[in-house]
Design an enzyme around this catalytic site. Sequence first.
Site, PDB file in Angstrom:
ATOM      1  CD  GLU A   1      -2.737  -1.311   2.467  1.00  0.00           C
ATOM      2  OE1 GLU A   1      -2.607  -0.459   3.350  1.00  0.00           O
ATOM      3  OE2 GLU A   1      -3.553  -2.235   2.529  1.00  0.00           O
TER       4      GLU A   1
ATOM      5  CD  GLU B   1      -4.610  -7.965   2.025  1.00  0.00           C
ATOM      6  OE1 GLU B   1      -5.416  -7.135   2.458  1.00  0.00           O
ATOM      7  OE2 GLU B   1      -3.377  -7.821   2.119  1.00  0.00           O
TER       8      GLU B   1
HETATM    9  C1  XIL Z   1      -5.919  -6.391   8.707  1.00  0.00           C
HETATM   10  C2  XIL Z   1      -6.222  -7.565   9.615  1.00  0.00           C
HETATM   11  O1  XIL Z   1      -7.144  -8.407   8.979  1.00  0.00           O
HETATM   12  C3  XIL Z   1      -6.774  -7.075  10.938  1.00  0.00           C
HETATM   13  O2  XIL Z   1      -6.913  -8.166  11.834  1.00  0.00           O
HETATM   14  C4  XIL Z   1      -5.847  -6.031  11.526  1.00  0.00           C
HETATM   15  O3  XIL Z   1      -6.442  -5.502  12.690  1.00  0.00           O
HETATM   16  C5  XIL Z   1      -5.587  -4.913  10.538  1.00  0.00           C
HETATM   17  O4  XIL Z   1      -5.080  -5.450   9.334  1.00  0.00           O
HETATM   18  N1  XIL Z   1      -4.759  -4.731   4.033  1.00  0.00           N
HETATM   19  C6  XIL Z   1      -3.760  -5.566   4.462  1.00  0.00           C
HETATM   20  C7  XIL Z   1      -3.956  -6.442   5.624  1.00  0.00           C
HETATM   21  O5  XIL Z   1      -2.728  -5.643   3.773  1.00  0.00           O
HETATM   22  O6  XIL Z   1      -2.776  -6.666   6.344  1.00  0.00           O
HETATM   23  C8  XIL Z   1      -5.029  -5.900   6.540  1.00  0.00           C
HETATM   24  O7  XIL Z   1      -5.255  -6.864   7.562  1.00  0.00           O
HETATM   25  C9  XIL Z   1      -6.284  -5.586   5.773  1.00  0.00           C
HETATM   26  C10 XIL Z   1      -6.028  -4.557   4.707  1.00  0.00           C
END
Ligand code: XIL
Length: 405
Positions: free
Chosen positions: A178, A283
């Site tokens: 990101e 994701e």
């Molecule tokens: C999220 C997790 O799912 C949560 O448990 C944590 O509190 C915050 O991060 N983008 C990403 C992930 O790359 O690492 C994130 O994961 C969600 C968004």
Amino acid sequence: MHPSATAHPPTPAPTPALVMMKLIKKLVLTIVCCLLLSAGTKPNEPTLKEAFAGKFLIGAAITISQVLGVDASAAEIVKKQFNAIVPENCMKSIYLQPKEGVFHFDEADKFVAFGEINNLWITGHCLIWHSQTPAWFFRDKNGNDVSREVLIERMRNHIKTVVSRYKGRIKGWDVVNEAITDDGSWRQSKFYKIIGEDFIPLAFQFAHEADPDAELYYNDYSTAIAAKCKSIVNLVKAIRGKNLRIDAVGMQGHLSMDFPAIADFERSLLAFSASGVKVMITELDLTVLPLPQHFAGADVSAKFDFKNKLNPYSNGLPKDIELKQQKRYVAFFKLFLKHQDKISRVTLWGVTDNNSWRNNWPISGRTDYALLFDRNFQPKPIVNKIIQLTKQSSASPPTMHGAQR
Ligand code: XIL
């Protein structure tokens, strides 16, 4: 008197043999019915990983409770259905190096061991990210920002220590997460402000030095937005232009019911692929809950107040919404299958609706239904729909990616 009253002799009392025969008949009938019914639920259907074999890896983000067997039912789903894992949290720098030079590898070690025992493709997530990085990383002992040189050194040390620990075991790393905003500009993170855009190629360089065989990825959300996609493509080209390794772009798949448009997602997928790297859908989840107006994407710092009207399905998901969600999941999986030659992995961000981060982001305490397995650890009907899609999709030409790796 009714004629039939005298027309037939009284029925003889059933003999024990007759009773036995009837019972056996009933039993056989019940067994046949059961077999037919269970055929309806398709016990012989392939699992997700079987269905996608030869196309791309199918994975899930997992939690440490699943690794430790506390959330044992979800762990069973992972072993049965998926062939790739990524740690949802335990490899983020705030957990691995909460204090400078003090590394906590306990959970990450167990995560990697879980992957190895169960023969899963292990991705590390993530080395450099503006979020879930400990504050000390950017500060000197007086609380001021460190110099460019110090931050580069801290990055080098973190990446080297973590990547070399799992050399040859973790197959691919989300090196930078990101770094670009939705309008295509550089995210004004501490990494960017202190080091400048060089922090990205440097991170890729350090990761490659620590494990030359590991695949290296750039990962981001809302990549379907044209301006963001363009900047990521330029970034990929810049990294490759420096002769550094980058294997894939991870398109985070934090979807909602109306964002992004499939056509935009496809356009970006093709643009990343054309820049010379593989594409991974990382994701993946699909919220059914209302979002504040104009809010989309996956900025982890977004936070809105809980309101009952924003949590409409706490007692169950209405059928029409479930079907709408299925339709959208199907459309995305059709797209993934259409471009299976460009995609190396599709990873769900979680296993069951119980533990999806969507229940608590961007509004805490809601009941969402974003994943493929329900709160009772059962596959939702969408799982079978996805499996059926894999049967329709034309076989891809043999490639060196996906489950064949
Ligand atoms: C999220 C997790 O799912 C949560 O448990 C944590 O509190 C915050 O991060 N983008 C990403 C992930 O790359 O690492 C994130 O994961 C969600 C968004």
